[in-house]
Design an enzyme around this catalytic site. Structure first.
Site, PDB file in Angstrom:
ATOM      1  N   GLU A  55      -9.518  -3.593   3.759  1.00 23.68           N
ATOM      2  CA  GLU A  55     -10.389  -4.514   3.014  1.00 23.68           C
ATOM      3  C   GLU A  55     -11.631  -3.802   2.482  1.00 23.68           C
ATOM      4  O   GLU A  55     -12.077  -4.073   1.368  1.00 23.68           O
ATOM      5  CB  GLU A  55     -10.813  -5.696   3.902  1.00 23.68           C
ATOM      6  N   ASP A  91       2.778  -6.379  -0.155  1.00 28.62           N
ATOM      7  CA  ASP A  91       2.511  -6.491  -1.593  1.00 28.62           C
ATOM      8  C   ASP A  91       1.935  -5.273  -2.313  1.00 28.62           C
ATOM      9  O   ASP A  91       2.605  -4.598  -3.099  1.00 28.62           O
ATOM     10  CB  ASP A  91       1.620  -7.719  -1.857  1.00 28.62           C
ATOM     11  N   GLU A  94      -3.680 -14.174  -7.784  1.00 31.88           N
ATOM     12  CA  GLU A  94      -2.453 -13.446  -8.146  1.00 31.88           C
ATOM     13  C   GLU A  94      -1.694 -14.049  -9.324  1.00 31.88           C
ATOM     14  O   GLU A  94      -1.116 -13.321 -10.136  1.00 31.88           O
ATOM     15  CB  GLU A  94      -1.521 -13.319  -6.932  1.00 31.88           C
TER      16      GLU A  94
END
Ligand code: NAG
Ligand code: NAG
Length: 560
Positions: free
Chosen positions: A169, A303, A465
């Site tokens: 992150e 992903d 997304e």
């Protein structure tokens, strides 16, 4: 005589002082480049000088040579911005930003219902850093300067929550945010702070096999006790290469590239050897260099690993042949095993991406026709790969995947796609697939629209997304359908998520105007609002032929 001696002494002292400061032994080291526009405070611990316990034996170097000319990505047809729509998006950005300034300034997040700040990502002003490039792109230069002033004071060596550092992150939001803002503005403070952060994060690669730990513990790292994780996701390891590579290019320091090139080598070694050759299981043992379990997906935790295989190709100017080779092998495997056409009442020509579990003993595959909002990035990834690698079938898959997410938005009473839902998969990706109600369990629940088997996660977390993929499709095709879809999505999102102060997550998209939650993650301003803005702007603003976006929507300049 005396005055002459004093003069000599004074001269000597001056020389000594000069030498002293230039030899970098003052308590506050002078940052590279010397003069900054704003007061600059370096981090309190200089990780670039920390002991490296497991130095790389053979430094992997950035590929050399002039960048290749890659195929054009954006449509030839340039489109003008739609001023009123751009202003509507900008207004929503400013509303959120003003609330952040007023109630949460320099905190990681704004809590949009309780009007408070929140420390959620080490306390280094995540929202501020994540939104820097959006400020720049929207032309908010005064706000940008005000934010840079705060960036100049960040101390990466102290976390506000006294917790270990989340490598993934922090890399995508902070390091990516700084690098993109630097690429756009050329503001030296941003690069200096990116280097400091890069040096800090570099410590988590100081392990016996030089693969990283997801959680960087400063005290352990200072004692050389960091080891790679025995269980870490594919995305956590595979979503570092863009940021560290861009940092290596900007600083001409190969060490950052070496750190992530070793992850690529690890992935490449296993790509054809897994129980689903071409893909990697979501969980891996980075410490002993083994694959774990047999769960294959391109949803969260997997992903962006796939996304970065594609994006490293333009970021390295096409000078590395392994990334595109790995990308094609992975995207073919995903197409053949995960993509599915959901059975819908109107027999829509759309695709979604499910999950596969392989039985370790029998090797039997179990497929689940499930789609998450997070997985909606896939349309953009296929379309981008299709253009870059001259594979038209990928562009078509990307278009149908993006249409699948738009379909989910349109199907819901709120006009927003749910976090997660299941479907009935058609037998094949192509050809007609008439709706057969017998495949669906009976329901008189009007909140479960036709085609949905179940809505597992009913929330909308302000995620980007779907609009991200619509952005790629719009820029790649210039087909107005995508801009129209984006405006529908925008109006729905604003109606459903706007609060008095800003914008908030909603808990149930299966009803209109459902209950909200006290959260506005940094990607709302870093990604979601940015992609909407770039769809309605002139189509050459942040052209995909000049920039490549990291997974947090931070644009890095492509080499030319
Ligand atoms: C994996 O297989 C593909 C062909 O399917 C090949 O091009 C590639 O080189 C192989 N990778 C490795 C590391 O051997
Ligand atoms: C696995 O598949 C084979 C046939 O492909 C079948 O005979 C067997 O029963 C399956 N095993 C399980 C555990 O489902």
């Amino acid at each position: 005589m005396i005055s002459r001696r004093y003069a000599a002494l004074l001269f000597f002292v001056c020389i000594a002082l000069l030498l002293w400061s230039s030899f970098d032994i003052l308590p506050r080291r002078q940052p590279a480049g010397g003069k900054f526009k704003y007061p600059y405070v370096p981090s309190s611990y200089d990780w670039s000088k920390a002991k490296v316990y497991h130095p790389p034996t053979d430094m992997k170097r950035l590929p050399t040579g002039s960048p290749k000319k890659l195929p054009q990505i954006q449509s030839n047809k340039r489109s003008d911005g739609q001023e009123a729509k751009m202003q509507a998006v900008k207004k929503a950005f400013l509303k959120s930003w003003e609330a952040y300034k007023k109630f949460a300034w320099t905190k990681d997040e704004l809590m949009p219902l309780s009007a408070k700040g929140k420390t959620s990502l080490s306390g280094w002003s995540a929202q501020l850093v994540d939104a820097l490039d959006t400020l720049w792109i929207m032309g908010l230069k005064d706000e940008f300067s005000q934010a840079v002033k705060e960036v100049a004071l960040i101390d990466w060596s102290k976390t506000q929550d006294n917790r270990v550092v989340n490598l993934f992150e922090v890399t995508i939001r902070y390091l990516g945010g700084l690098l993109a803002a630097y690429d756009l503005s050329q503001e030296p403070i941003l690069l200096a702070k990116a280097v400091e952060l890069g040096d800090t994060l570099y410590a988590t690669f100081d392990t016996p096999n030089r693969l990283p730990s997801h959680w960087l513990d400063y005290e352990k790292a200072k004692q050389g006790q960091t080891t790679a994780d025995a269980k870490m996701s594919a995305a956590a390891g595979g979503t570092l290469c863009m940021e560290f590579t861009r940092l290596a290019v900007l600083t001409k320091n190969d060490k950052y590239y070496d750190a992530v090139e070793r992850i690529k080598i690890f992935f490449r070694r296993f790509q054809n050897e897994t129980t689903l050759p071409g893909m990697w299981p979501i969980w891996m043992n980075y410490r002993d260099e083994e694959m774990l379990e047999s769960h294959y997906s391109i949803a969260g935790s997997a992903d962006s690993q796939y996304e970065y295989l594609v994006k490293m190709h333009p970021l390295l100017g096409g000078l590395d042949t392994e990334y595109p080779e790995m990308a094609i092998k992975a995207l073919d495997t995903i197409r053949d095993n995960l993509l599915f056409r959901p059975m819908t009442p109107g027999d829509a020509n759309i695709l979604l991406a499910g999950e596969v579990e392989i039985d370790d003993n029998t090797r039997n595959a179990t497929f689940t026709a499930k789609m998450d909002h997070l997985t909606c990035f896939a349309g953009g990834m296929y379309a981008l790969a299709g253009k870059l690698l001259d594979k038209l079938d990928y562009v078509d898959l990307g278009s149908r995947l993006t249409a699948g997410c738009v379909w989910e938005y349109d199907a819901m009473p709120s006009g927003i796609m749910p976090e997660s839902a299941t479907f009935v998969a058609c037998a094949k990706l192509d050809g007609p697939c008439p709706f057969n109600a017998e495949h669906m369990p009976p329901t008189d629940d009007p909140r479960r629209p036709g085609g949905f088997l179940s809505v597992q996660g009913t929330s909308y977390l302000l995620r980007p997304e779907a609009i991200e993929s619509v952005f790629y499709m719009w820029r790649i095709t210039g087909d107005q359908t995508w801009r129209d879809a984006a405006w529908r999505m925008w109006e729905n999102i604003v109606r459903e998520t706007e609060t008095e102060l800003a914008f908030a997550i909603v808990r149930d998209v299966t009803v209109s105007l459902g209950p909200k939650g006290d959260s506005m993650e940094t990607f709302w301003l870093g990604e979601t609002v940015k992609y909407f803005y770039l769809i309605f702007s002139d189509s050459d603003l942040m052209s995909l032929d000049e920039y490549v976006f990291n997974t947090e929507a931070h644009p890095f300049r492509r080499p030319v």
